[in-house]
Design a protein around this motif. Structure first.
Motif, PDB file in Angstrom:
ATOM      1  N   ASP A   1       0.975   4.169  -2.779  1.00 28.60           N
ATOM      2  CA  ASP A   1       0.776   5.549  -2.353  1.00 28.60           C
ATOM      3  C   ASP A   1       1.892   6.450  -2.880  1.00 28.60           C
ATOM      4  O   ASP A   1       1.633   7.512  -3.458  1.00 28.60           O
TER       5      ASP A   1
ATOM      6  N   GLY B   1       0.816  -1.215   0.000  1.00 30.60           N
ATOM      7  CA  GLY B   1       0.000   0.000   0.000  1.00 30.60           C
ATOM      8  C   GLY B   1       0.844   1.255   0.000  1.00 30.60           C
ATOM      9  O   GLY B   1       0.542   2.232  -0.703  1.00 30.60           O
ATOM     10  N   GLN B   2       1.922   1.229   0.773  1.00 27.72           N
ATOM     11  CA  GLN B   2       2.815   2.382   0.813  1.00 27.72           C
ATOM     12  C   GLN B   2       3.478   2.597  -0.551  1.00 27.72           C
ATOM     13  O   GLN B   2       3.630   3.734  -0.998  1.00 27.72           O
TER      14      GLN B   2
ATOM     15  N   LEU C   1      -4.781  -1.918   1.861  1.00 23.04           N
ATOM     16  CA  LEU C   1      -3.451  -2.498   2.022  1.00 23.04           C
ATOM     17  C   LEU C   1      -2.650  -1.732   3.070  1.00 23.04           C
ATOM     18  O   LEU C   1      -2.142  -2.310   4.031  1.00 23.04           O
ATOM     19  N   LYS C   2      -2.551  -0.437   2.886  1.00 21.82           N
ATOM     20  CA  LYS C   2      -1.656   0.393   3.690  1.00 21.82           C
ATOM     21  C   LYS C   2      -2.052   0.431   5.163  1.00 21.82           C
ATOM     22  O   LYS C   2      -1.204   0.299   6.038  1.00 21.82           O
TER      23      LYS C   2
ATOM     24  N   ARG D   1      -4.914  -3.667   6.453  1.00 20.12           N
ATOM     25  CA  ARG D   1      -4.360  -4.985   6.768  1.00 20.12           C
ATOM     26  C   ARG D   1      -3.700  -5.009   8.145  1.00 20.12           C
ATOM     27  O   ARG D   1      -3.739  -6.007   8.841  1.00 20.12           O
TER      28      ARG D   1
ATOM     29  N   GLN E   1      -9.146   5.988   7.555  1.00 19.28           N
ATOM     30  CA  GLN E   1      -8.416   6.669   6.491  1.00 19.28           C
ATOM     31  C   GLN E   1      -9.209   7.840   5.937  1.00 19.28           C
ATOM     32  O   GLN E   1      -8.640   8.895   5.653  1.00 19.28           O
TER      33      GLN E   1
ATOM     34  N   HIS F   1      -8.478   0.410  -2.429  1.00 26.34           N
ATOM     35  CA  HIS F   1      -7.501  -0.698  -2.429  1.00 26.34           C
ATOM     36  C   HIS F   1      -6.204  -0.278  -1.743  1.00 26.34           C
ATOM     37  O   HIS F   1      -5.665  -1.003  -0.910  1.00 26.34           O
ATOM     38  N   LEU F   2      -5.718   0.903  -2.078  1.00 28.20           N
ATOM     39  CA  LEU F   2      -4.497   1.428  -1.480  1.00 28.20           C
ATOM     40  C   LEU F   2      -4.609   1.455   0.043  1.00 28.20           C
ATOM     41  O   LEU F   2      -3.723   0.987   0.754  1.00 28.20           O
ATOM     42  N   HIS F   3      -5.712   1.972   0.548  1.00 25.72           N
ATOM     43  CA  HIS F   3      -5.858   2.115   1.994  1.00 25.72           C
ATOM     44  C   HIS F   3      -6.181   0.795   2.689  1.00 25.72           C
ATOM     45  O   HIS F   3      -5.818   0.612   3.854  1.00 25.72           O
TER      46      HIS F   3
END
Length: 176
Positions: free
Chosen positions: A42, A38-39, A61-62, A65, A100, A57-59
């Motif tokens: 980002d 995720g990072q 993961l970042k 999770r 987020q 999706h990004l958040h």
């Protein structure tokens, strides 16, 4: 990395299988399909326009999770059934996204002093955020809806999960 040392230690749980499950869960949450992935998305996405599915999706993961691991670790230690672990994972999923979205809102609404970090950084770095995609009011509504949804996932716990419900409420109420 010290977290791996702690959860793999025999003092954490006498059953080596439980320790192995904890290590595996943390590795998945932290690795390329979790926080690190995720990072990476980002950082690579600065200056690009992501749609809502990509930002979600990004958040997930970042942030999500790691929240899921934190929620699920106790269930792993207690050898809870998969249904309980799934309820906690679902709670963390929705609570993490609410967290987020609220973070995105605070970035545009709060001062650097209130945040304890530089306010307006997401705009300055041209990041795709829920606020940029949805606007302030709709982002706030989405965070509230996700908070309610997270709390609903805890129905199987009765009053035992009241601290988790309080955390979900705090996530969307912080900074008010």
């Amino acid at each position: 990395t010290q977290a791996f040392e702690v959860i793999a230690d025999e003092d954490t749980h006498p059953d080596p299988r439980v320790c192995t499950d904890l290590v595996r869960a943390l590795a998945r949450a932290a690795g390329p399909n979790g926080m690190v992935g995720g990072q990476m998305i980002d950082l690579a996405g600065e200056g690009q326009s992501f749609d809502q599915a990509q930002v979600t999706h990004l958040h997930l993961l970042k942030t999500g999770r790691m929240f899921a691991f934190a929620c699920e670790a106790g269930a792993i230690l207690g050898k809870a059934p998969k249904s309980i672990r799934m309820a906690l994972r679902s709670y963390a999923h929705d609570m993490g996204l609410a967290f987020q979205i609220k973070d995105d809102l605070l970035d545009v609404e709060a001062s650097s002093e209130e945040l304890g970090k530089t306010a307006g950084k997401d705009v300055d770095q041209d990041k795709s955020t829920f606020v940029k995609l949805l606007g302030i009011d709709q982002a706030r509504d989405q965070a509230e809806m996700l908070c309610d949804q997270a709390i609903n996932h805890l129905g199987c716990f009765d009053d035992e999960a009241e601290p988790l419900r309080a955390v979900a409420r705090f996530v969307v109420e912080r900074g008010r």
